[in-house]
Design a protein around this motif. Sequence first.
Motif, mmCIF file in Angstrom:
data_model
loop_
_atom_site.group_PDB
_atom_site.id
_atom_site.type_symbol
_atom_site.label_atom_id
_atom_site.label_comp_id
_atom_site.label_asym_id
_atom_site.label_seq_id
_atom_site.Cartn_x
_atom_site.Cartn_y
_atom_site.Cartn_z
ATOM 1 N N PHE A 1 0.840 -1.200 0.000
ATOM 2 C CA PHE A 1 0.000 0.000 0.000
ATOM 3 C C PHE A 1 0.876 1.251 0.000
ATOM 4 C CE2 PHE A 1 -2.063 3.173 2.816
ATOM 5 C CZ PHE A 1 -3.232 3.437 2.121
ATOM 6 N N ARG A 2 1.879 1.283 0.887
ATOM 7 C CA ARG A 2 2.783 2.434 0.942
ATOM 8 C C ARG A 2 3.557 2.584 -0.360
ATOM 9 N NH1 ARG A 2 2.793 0.582 6.244
ATOM 10 N NH2 ARG A 2 4.537 -0.837 5.900
ATOM 11 N N SER A 3 4.042 1.490 -0.892
ATOM 12 C CA SER A 3 4.791 1.544 -2.143
ATOM 13 C C SER A 3 3.934 2.051 -3.302
ATOM 14 C CB SER A 3 5.347 0.157 -2.471
ATOM 15 O OG SER A 3 6.023 0.166 -3.700
ATOM 16 N N GLU A 4 2.721 1.545 -3.403
ATOM 17 C CA GLU A 4 1.829 1.950 -4.494
ATOM 18 C C GLU A 4 1.423 3.420 -4.393
ATOM 19 O OE1 GLU A 4 -1.324 -0.939 -4.194
ATOM 20 O OE2 GLU A 4 -0.150 -2.462 -5.292
ATOM 21 N N LEU A 5 1.475 3.972 -3.184
ATOM 22 C CA LEU A 5 1.125 5.381 -2.992
ATOM 23 C C LEU A 5 2.371 6.267 -2.888
ATOM 24 C CD1 LEU A 5 -2.009 5.024 -0.727
ATOM 25 C CD2 LEU A 5 -1.917 5.828 -3.081
ATOM 26 N N PHE B 1 8.219 11.496 0.841
ATOM 27 C CA PHE B 1 7.574 11.613 -0.472
ATOM 28 C C PHE B 1 8.365 12.588 -1.339
ATOM 29 C CE2 PHE B 1 4.317 10.402 2.497
ATOM 30 C CZ PHE B 1 3.562 9.479 1.810
ATOM 31 N N ASP B 2 8.233 12.445 -2.652
ATOM 32 C CA ASP B 2 8.903 13.353 -3.580
ATOM 33 C C ASP B 2 8.199 14.698 -3.689
ATOM 34 O OD1 ASP B 2 10.891 11.516 -4.189
ATOM 35 O OD2 ASP B 2 9.796 10.704 -5.904
ATOM 36 N N ASN B 3 6.890 14.723 -3.393
ATOM 37 C CA ASN B 3 6.155 15.973 -3.570
ATOM 38 C C ASN B 3 4.937 16.023 -2.652
ATOM 39 O OD1 ASN B 3 3.805 14.768 -5.069
ATOM 40 N ND2 ASN B 3 5.452 14.253 -6.511
ATOM 41 N N LEU B 4 4.390 17.217 -2.521
ATOM 42 C CA LEU B 4 3.256 17.450 -1.635
ATOM 43 C C LEU B 4 2.014 16.693 -2.094
ATOM 44 C CD1 LEU B 4 2.021 18.919 0.773
ATOM 45 C CD2 LEU B 4 1.607 20.875 -0.736
ATOM 46 N N GLU C 1 -0.241 14.276 0.288
ATOM 47 C CA GLU C 1 -1.658 14.555 0.561
ATOM 48 C C GLU C 1 -2.541 13.376 0.131
ATOM 49 O OE1 GLU C 1 -2.911 16.863 2.303
ATOM 50 O OE2 GLU C 1 -1.483 18.507 2.294
ATOM 51 N N THR C 2 -2.212 12.773 -1.002
ATOM 52 C CA THR C 2 -2.965 11.603 -1.471
ATOM 53 C C THR C 2 -2.839 10.472 -0.461
ATOM 54 O OG1 THR C 2 -2.701 12.215 -3.784
ATOM 55 C CG2 THR C 2 -3.162 9.892 -3.325
ATOM 56 N N PHE C 3 -1.629 10.268 0.040
ATOM 57 C CA PHE C 3 -1.417 9.214 1.027
ATOM 58 C C PHE C 3 -2.184 9.520 2.313
ATOM 59 C CE2 PHE C 3 0.497 6.933 4.473
ATOM 60 C CZ PHE C 3 0.706 5.677 3.928
ATOM 61 N N ARG C 4 -2.145 10.768 2.752
ATOM 62 C CA ARG C 4 -2.846 11.126 3.992
ATOM 63 C C ARG C 4 -4.335 10.834 3.891
ATOM 64 N NH1 ARG C 4 -2.532 16.945 6.923
ATOM 65 N NH2 ARG C 4 -3.136 17.632 4.859
ATOM 66 N N GLU C 5 -4.934 11.118 2.735
ATOM 67 C CA GLU C 5 -6.360 10.827 2.537
ATOM 68 C C GLU C 5 -6.622 9.320 2.573
ATOM 69 O OE1 GLU C 5 -8.939 12.935 2.529
ATOM 70 O OE2 GLU C 5 -7.410 14.411 3.038
ATOM 71 N N ALA C 6 -5.755 8.551 1.923
ATOM 72 C CA ALA C 6 -5.909 7.090 1.928
ATOM 73 C C ALA C 6 -5.704 6.536 3.335
ATOM 74 C CB ALA C 6 -4.928 6.447 0.950
ATOM 75 N N LEU C 7 -4.750 7.093 4.059
ATOM 76 C CA LEU C 7 -4.478 6.661 5.425
ATOM 77 C C LEU C 7 -5.676 6.929 6.332
ATOM 78 C CD1 LEU C 7 -2.487 5.537 7.518
ATOM 79 C CD2 LEU C 7 -1.647 7.887 7.814
#
Length: 102
Positions: A27-31, A54-57, A61-67
């Motif tokens: 999951f972390r890798s895919e995000l 992460f490489d960029n904001l 942010e996408t990961f934070r929403e999924a988390l």
Amino acid sequence: MTINLHIDNTVHDYDAWKTVFDKFDRFRSELHVRSCRVSRLHDNPARVLIGLGFDNLADAETFREALHKVTASPQSQALLVSHTVHVVEIVDEHIPGAALAG
């Protein structure tokens, strides 16, 4: 620019939490998580600090929403006492004394 997601969890049982955490590696890798560091407070081992790079904001942010969806699950709720997430930008990183050695 390097962006980190800092997660501060207090857990009921570290070993049970870590078993579930490890299952989310893909999951972390895919995000687009580029690095992952898990630490525990010396004087409070139930408090777990996670740093995700992460490489960029946008990726952070996408990961934070999924988390948020993951931590809202009954399984996560049973493992967590508390959970906070902060997006931070790394503004300075160096090795102390490195400039003196060169």
